[in-house]
Design an enzyme around this catalytic site. Sequence first.
Site, PDB file in Angstrom:
ATOM      1  N   TRP A   1     -25.604-129.769 -30.293  1.00 14.73           N
ATOM      2  CA  TRP A   1     -26.968-129.384 -29.967  1.00 14.73           C
ATOM      3  C   TRP A   1     -26.948-128.107 -29.140  1.00 14.73           C
ATOM      4  O   TRP A   1     -26.001-127.839 -28.392  1.00 14.73           O
ATOM      5  CB  TRP A   1     -27.659-130.497 -29.168  1.00 14.73           C
ATOM      6  CG  TRP A   1     -28.220-131.567 -30.031  1.00 14.73           C
ATOM      7  CD1 TRP A   1     -27.652-132.760 -30.321  1.00 14.73           C
ATOM      8  CD2 TRP A   1     -29.475-131.537 -30.701  1.00 14.73           C
ATOM      9  NE1 TRP A   1     -28.461-133.488 -31.153  1.00 14.73           N
ATOM     10  CE2 TRP A   1     -29.605-132.762 -31.407  1.00 14.73           C
ATOM     11  CE3 TRP A   1     -30.514-130.599 -30.805  1.00 14.73           C
ATOM     12  CZ2 TRP A   1     -30.702-133.085 -32.181  1.00 14.73           C
ATOM     13  CZ3 TRP A   1     -31.619-130.907 -31.572  1.00 14.73           C
ATOM     14  CH2 TRP A   1     -31.717-132.126 -32.249  1.00 14.73           C
TER      15      TRP A   1
ATOM     16  N   ASP B   1     -16.764-119.015 -40.191  1.00 16.15           N
ATOM     17  CA  ASP B   1     -18.006-119.560 -40.768  1.00 16.15           C
ATOM     18  C   ASP B   1     -19.119-118.523 -40.781  1.00 16.15           C
ATOM     19  O   ASP B   1     -20.241-118.783 -40.363  1.00 16.15           O
ATOM     20  CB  ASP B   1     -18.441-120.802 -39.983  1.00 16.15           C
ATOM     21  CG  ASP B   1     -19.485-121.629 -40.750  1.00 16.15           C
ATOM     22  OD1 ASP B   1     -19.568-121.486 -41.985  1.00 16.15           O
ATOM     23  OD2 ASP B   1     -20.211-122.399 -40.105  1.00 16.15           O
TER      24      ASP B   1
END
Length: 747
Positions: free
Chosen positions: A153, A278
């Site tokens: 988160w 990524d």
Amino acid sequence: MSASCRRPACPGRYSPDGYCDECGHKAPTGVTELPPTSAATGGSARTRGSASGRSGRSGRGRLGAGLVEIARVPPRDPATAVMADPVVAEPRRFCLSCDKPVGRGRDGRPGRTEGFCPHCGTAFSFLPRLGAGDLVHDRYEVLGALAYGGLGWIYLARDRHVSDAVSDRWVVLKGLINTADPDAAAAAVTERRYLVEIDHPNIVKIHDFVQHPDPKTGDPVGYIVMEYVGGESLRDRLVARREETGAAGLPLAEVIAYGVEILPALDYLHDRDLLFCDFKPDNVIQAEEQLKLIDLGAVRHLSDEESAIYGTPGYQAPEIAAAGPSVASDLYTVGRSLAVLALGARGFTSTYATRLPTPEEAPLLAEHDAFYRVLRRATHPRAERRFGGAAEFSEQLLGVLREVLAVADGTPRPSTSLRFTPERRTFGTAAGDVAAAENGGRDAAGIPDPREVAAALPAPLVDVLDPGAGFLASLGTGAPDEVVRALTAAPVDSPEVGFRLVRAHLDAGHPRRARAELDARAAADPLDWRVDWHRGLAALADRDPAAARTSFEAVYHALPGERAARLALAAACECAGDAEAAAGHYARVWATDRGFLSAAFGLARLRLADGDRAGALAVLDQVPESSAHYLTAQVAATRAGIAGAADDGGPVDDLLGAARRLERLALDTERQARLAAELLERALDWLGGDGAGPHARERILGNELTERGVRFGLERTYRMLAQHARTREERYALVDRANAVRPRTLV
């Protein structure tokens, strides 16, 4: 089977990264599950493997690279970015251990946000650990959740140590979704170890790494503290563009500028033996007029062969599972991202998951071949065939950007090449050489001699790091055979010495010896583009343009942003008889850089051969007056106008235009007279036996445009040329021609 998109009238389906493959929007909570290849929250899949690769070098540019204006993204009020209802959508809930779906609803009931994986028993929780008002590390006051990513988160917080009554310092806290997962915990430790030291203007700044007790268990939970970037992701910009205009992708110049801006950030990481792993449009934010790489959770060391590897389907390189991440795999993700931004995301996780669309499938790639070649090299299935580093990738992208902009608005965007010298000389100028026509030279439509091309093309610049660079700098000029002897006796054997020896053999007229030397260089490094470049030169010297074309195609594929590579390919295509391909390449080179005069003459020559006289004249008139070949271009343009009246009854405007052009040229008396003779001979043929004709009031080179007037002018011109004759026979012949053309008079 993946779920259908829930947006009205959208025919798309949700792909493994959690986005619709048609409209690009995220999957909402409650849709049926996505394909099981996506990973937990964020679509980043994990694999294991080794890491290898090379780093490059580069300095950073600025957004737009100083060439294109990109609309700034105004800063967003941090308070408005906080999620009102922080929930992980069910289609994006996966177990961090086995990647199987968890927390899914059934029979109309919503899925659980906390529990244990039914497949492997690992505990999961998709609830934020922090809420508004929580104070982390006695310093960071939480306002709420911003988003969730592949590893945790993300929360917005205020730094109480810096904030005051005047301004606030907003920061982002990134924690783990599930600290029980060993891979996630290890990733957090890795981030704590080296990410704080990263300092680059295009990479989000990591300020600190702190701990805060879990509200339920009391166990310490790690949080990364990073700068808040209040902008818009490139993925969001892509979706917004589609909704506003219906276009599949962003403007191409904007996409390329994004790549040029962000690649130095990857180069910075690679120079420090770090891999991003990524890269995708979601992980790049535009704030104001700057790009930022965010979400560094997947960053890892080149030498790391143990920790989990994170990536996203549709972007991840094919060799990751077997070989692990590398510099080449990072560049692959950038190439895929640029393709998605330019063409739209549709099909990039399905139809085009392992390949690029073809030019037939994507007209943009057919229109901009250089961009297509950049993408092809960046995403080559074989890692060793990709760019050698982010700096090289950025360098070639910048060259393509200059071309795209020049073609779009007609304004050249020249630059100094880091790979090639300028043209050694201009080839294919016979149409502008007055003496050449008189001595049997090629006319405006003639194809240049391949050997002339080989001697004129730019030369690769010497690599200053090559062991033989110092010796080559001291190598003097001389006869080709003398240069060959000096190079053969060089105190050091290096690639640069070898390539210089190849050119010396070609200059000496020994293409076979040049090929033998090239074979040795190819054996040492078969992927060196300089091998193909010199093979192309050898083929031209041997008058084998088809083989030269094959070699220069390989160079252009390796260096699609280099004008020299495209010029060489254009010349080889022309010599091989493919006028259409040659004209296309010449046109792109000339549109981008007016320093390549051979491209202007080549394009004009091919347009003239194709009957496009106006197009040929337009190109020749673009040669600047400051150029050493300005007069040559104007002579060629004059000749093109003269040829316009090749047939009886042809357009008189071509003749008159050529005459006006000739009158303006600052030529010596002899060359002026030779061109005047060509023009007046054509005018006489055009007039035929019509006497005064309908244009008797027009004047051509000071003469009436009648048969009588042109004959008098031609007589004077022949007599002037006779005064400059170099032999008695030539002078007598010109006088005879003057007497023959003189109109009959009473005296």
